[in-house]
Design a protein around this motif. Structure first.
Motif, mmCIF file in Angstrom:
data_model
loop_
_atom_site.group_PDB
_atom_site.id
_atom_site.type_symbol
_atom_site.label_atom_id
_atom_site.label_comp_id
_atom_site.label_asym_id
_atom_site.label_seq_id
_atom_site.Cartn_x
_atom_site.Cartn_y
_atom_site.Cartn_z
ATOM 1 N N ARG A 115 14.822 -21.836 -15.779
ATOM 2 C CA ARG A 115 15.174 -21.875 -14.356
ATOM 3 C C ARG A 115 16.431 -22.703 -14.103
ATOM 4 O O ARG A 115 17.115 -22.493 -13.101
ATOM 5 N N THR A 116 16.727 -23.638 -14.987
ATOM 6 C CA THR A 116 17.960 -24.420 -14.808
ATOM 7 C C THR A 116 19.194 -23.579 -15.121
ATOM 8 O O THR A 116 20.313 -23.995 -14.821
ATOM 9 N N ARG A 117 19.001 -22.392 -15.731
ATOM 10 C CA ARG A 117 20.120 -21.489 -16.006
ATOM 11 C C ARG A 117 20.397 -20.550 -14.831
ATOM 12 O O ARG A 117 21.341 -19.782 -14.863
ATOM 13 N N PHE A 118 19.537 -20.600 -13.804
ATOM 14 C CA PHE A 118 19.727 -19.752 -12.629
ATOM 15 C C PHE A 118 20.772 -20.392 -11.719
ATOM 16 O O PHE A 118 20.508 -21.410 -11.083
ATOM 17 N N HIS A 119 21.941 -19.800 -11.629
ATOM 18 C CA HIS A 119 23.010 -20.389 -10.810
ATOM 19 C C HIS A 119 23.471 -19.472 -9.684
ATOM 20 O O HIS A 119 24.019 -19.941 -8.693
ATOM 21 N N ASP A 120 23.293 -18.175 -9.823
ATOM 22 C CA ASP A 120 23.800 -17.227 -8.839
ATOM 23 C C ASP A 120 22.625 -16.416 -8.305
ATOM 24 O O ASP A 120 22.130 -15.510 -8.966
ATOM 25 N N HIS A 121 22.172 -16.756 -7.092
ATOM 26 C CA HIS A 121 21.001 -16.106 -6.520
ATOM 27 C C HIS A 121 21.420 -14.970 -5.589
ATOM 28 O O HIS A 121 22.347 -15.117 -4.795
ATOM 29 N N ALA A 122 20.737 -13.852 -5.705
ATOM 30 C CA ALA A 122 20.971 -12.731 -4.805
ATOM 31 C C ALA A 122 19.983 -12.814 -3.645
ATOM 32 O O ALA A 122 18.768 -12.818 -3.855
ATOM 33 N N ALA A 123 20.500 -12.926 -2.438
ATOM 34 C CA ALA A 123 19.635 -12.970 -1.258
ATOM 35 C C ALA A 123 19.111 -11.569 -0.965
ATOM 36 O O ALA A 123 19.846 -10.588 -1.050
ATOM 37 N N LEU A 124 17.837 -11.476 -0.653
ATOM 38 C CA LEU A 124 17.218 -10.203 -0.304
ATOM 39 C C LEU A 124 16.871 -10.248 1.175
ATOM 40 O O LEU A 124 15.959 -10.972 1.578
ATOM 41 N N PRO A 125 17.613 -9.516 1.997
ATOM 42 C CA PRO A 125 17.354 -9.575 3.439
ATOM 43 C C PRO A 125 15.961 -9.088 3.758
ATOM 44 O O PRO A 125 15.490 -8.077 3.209
ATOM 45 N N GLY A 126 15.300 -9.807 4.621
ATOM 46 C CA GLY A 126 13.947 -9.454 4.997
ATOM 47 C C GLY A 126 13.931 -8.688 6.308
ATOM 48 O O GLY A 126 14.943 -8.533 6.991
ATOM 49 N N SER A 127 12.781 -8.189 6.630
ATOM 50 C CA SER A 127 12.582 -7.500 7.892
ATOM 51 C C SER A 127 11.137 -7.692 8.307
ATOM 52 O O SER A 127 10.264 -7.913 7.459
ATOM 53 N N PRO A 128 10.867 -7.621 9.600
ATOM 54 C CA PRO A 128 9.483 -7.787 10.040
ATOM 55 C C PRO A 128 8.599 -6.691 9.470
ATOM 56 O O PRO A 128 9.082 -5.599 9.132
ATOM 57 N N PRO A 129 7.303 -6.950 9.348
ATOM 58 C CA PRO A 129 6.399 -5.897 8.885
ATOM 59 C C PRO A 129 6.485 -4.675 9.801
ATOM 60 O O PRO A 129 6.749 -4.798 11.000
ATOM 61 N N LEU A 130 6.296 -3.485 9.232
ATOM 62 C CA LEU A 130 6.275 -2.277 10.043
ATOM 63 C C LEU A 130 5.076 -2.329 10.985
ATOM 64 O O LEU A 130 3.959 -2.620 10.572
ATOM 65 N N ARG A 131 5.325 -2.048 12.230
ATOM 66 C CA ARG A 131 4.244 -2.041 13.211
ATOM 67 C C ARG A 131 4.208 -0.670 13.876
ATOM 68 O O ARG A 131 5.222 -0.172 14.346
ATOM 69 N N PHE A 132 3.045 -0.071 13.918
ATOM 70 C CA PHE A 132 2.913 1.263 14.483
ATOM 71 C C PHE A 132 2.859 1.181 16.002
ATOM 72 O O PHE A 132 2.274 0.261 16.571
ATOM 73 N N ALA A 133 3.486 2.141 16.649
ATOM 74 C CA ALA A 133 3.470 2.199 18.097
ATOM 75 C C ALA A 133 3.086 3.613 18.524
ATOM 76 O O ALA A 133 3.814 4.567 18.208
ATOM 77 N N PRO A 134 1.992 3.804 19.216
ATOM 78 C CA PRO A 134 1.042 2.754 19.584
ATOM 79 C C PRO A 134 0.290 2.231 18.358
ATOM 80 O O PRO A 134 0.181 2.941 17.360
ATOM 81 N N PRO A 135 -0.206 0.986 18.420
ATOM 82 C CA PRO A 135 -0.864 0.403 17.242
ATOM 83 C C PRO A 135 -2.061 1.245 16.792
ATOM 84 O O PRO A 135 -2.880 1.664 17.595
ATOM 85 N N GLU A 136 -2.102 1.507 15.481
ATOM 86 C CA GLU A 136 -3.223 2.240 14.901
ATOM 87 C C GLU A 136 -4.081 1.255 14.123
ATOM 88 O O GLU A 136 -4.172 1.306 12.900
ATOM 89 N N VAL A 137 -4.673 0.338 14.826
ATOM 90 C CA VAL A 137 -5.458 -0.723 14.196
ATOM 91 C C VAL A 137 -6.916 -0.275 14.094
ATOM 92 O O VAL A 137 -7.537 0.045 15.111
ATOM 93 N N PRO A 138 -7.455 -0.220 12.888
ATOM 94 C CA PRO A 138 -8.850 0.204 12.737
ATOM 95 C C PRO A 138 -9.798 -0.743 13.468
ATOM 96 O O PRO A 138 -9.510 -1.931 13.659
ATOM 97 N N GLU A 139 -10.923 -0.211 13.841
ATOM 98 C CA GLU A 139 -11.923 -1.020 14.528
ATOM 99 C C GLU A 139 -12.377 -2.170 13.625
ATOM 100 O O GLU A 139 -12.596 -1.986 12.430
ATOM 101 N N GLY A 140 -12.497 -3.341 14.217
ATOM 102 C CA GLY A 140 -12.920 -4.516 13.474
ATOM 103 C C GLY A 140 -11.777 -5.371 12.969
ATOM 104 O O GLY A 140 -12.008 -6.416 12.358
ATOM 105 N N PHE A 141 -10.532 -4.952 13.207
ATOM 106 C CA PHE A 141 -9.356 -5.715 12.777
ATOM 107 C C PHE A 141 -8.458 -5.986 13.987
ATOM 108 O O PHE A 141 -8.481 -5.233 14.971
ATOM 109 N N HIS A 142 -7.650 -7.054 13.878
ATOM 110 C CA HIS A 142 -6.792 -7.397 15.018
ATOM 111 C C HIS A 142 -5.338 -7.020 14.792
ATOM 112 O O HIS A 142 -4.548 -7.005 15.736
#
Length: 222
Positions: A115-142
């Motif tokens: 790990r001390t040889r790691f000098h050049d890090h590639a950033a990985l852009p993130g994104s919010p989790p995919l959210r369904f619209a309208p929400p398709e949330v199964p019963e019993g989950f929030h």
């Protein structure tokens, strides 16, 4: 490509290798596994608290250079350049140790040193989790979230077999057909949450993905 596994604190990474190891073969390599590699590459994905990847670090050693170097561009090229990708073969740490020693470099450094040889890090852009619209949330989950992990190329038969073994993945009935898209599914319940993994082919020979669907139960105290 990166294995899907639970992140382990640095202090606990002595029993099992946490880094990913690759052998680098010559440009004219014909796929013969007995050929002499040119060097060794080591990678690590940097993970957020929810285990999504935020960055990628690497270290590369080749007999021609005789020293370690790191390059974010190299990690990106492995995934973008098919000519380079076919020369980079993932292996276990023990195989990397053998090749490293055979090339005259001695003992492969431990993972803390690597790990001390790691000098050049590639950033990985993130994104919010995919959210369904309208929400398709199964019963019993929030809440329901979907994460997609993309891979270059289609999965090989041995990779599918490995996932079937370690995940207890159920293969689709038409898995052998060229038009099959969802190749297999695995499911796991953790406390009140349910996680489902779908191994998906994206176009014939183009790419593949693992789609993780997380159905989250009631939050603590809810």
């Amino acid at each position: 490509m990166r294995r899907v596994e639970e992140a382990t604190p640095v202090a606990g990474r002595t029993a099992h290798p946490a880094l990913d190891y690759y052998l680098i073969f010559p440009e004219a390599w014909d796929g013969d596994p007995s050929a002499q590699p040119d060097g060794v590459a080591v990678e690590e994905f940097m993970l957020a608290d929810d285990h999504t990847a935020t960055g990628l670090a690497n270290a590369v050693w080749t007999a021609a250079d005789g020293d370690w170097w790191g390059s974010a561009a190299f990690s990106r090229a492995i995934r973008a350049d098919p000519r380079l990708r076919v020369r980079i073969v993932p292996v276990r740490r023990g195989d990397a140790e053998t090749v490293y020693r055979r090339l005259g470099a001695g003992a492969l450094p431990d993972e803390t040193t690597l790990r001390t040889r790691f000098h050049d890090h590639a950033a990985l852009p993130g994104s919010p989790p995919l959210r369904f619209a309208p929400p398709e949330v199964p019963e019993g989950f929030h809440e329901k979230r979907v994460y997609r992990i993309l891979f270059a190329d289609a999965p090989r038969e041995d990779q599918v077999a490995h996932l079937r073994q370690v995940w207890g993945m159920t293969l689709a009935d038409d898995v052998a057909g060229p038009q099959a898209r969802v190749l297999g599914t695995a499911r796991r319940r953790v406390a009140g949450d349910v996680f489902t993994w779908d191994l998906r082919r994206i176009g014939p020979g183009v790419a593949s993905s693992i789609d993780l669907t997380a159905c989250l139960g009631a939050p603590p105290g809810g």
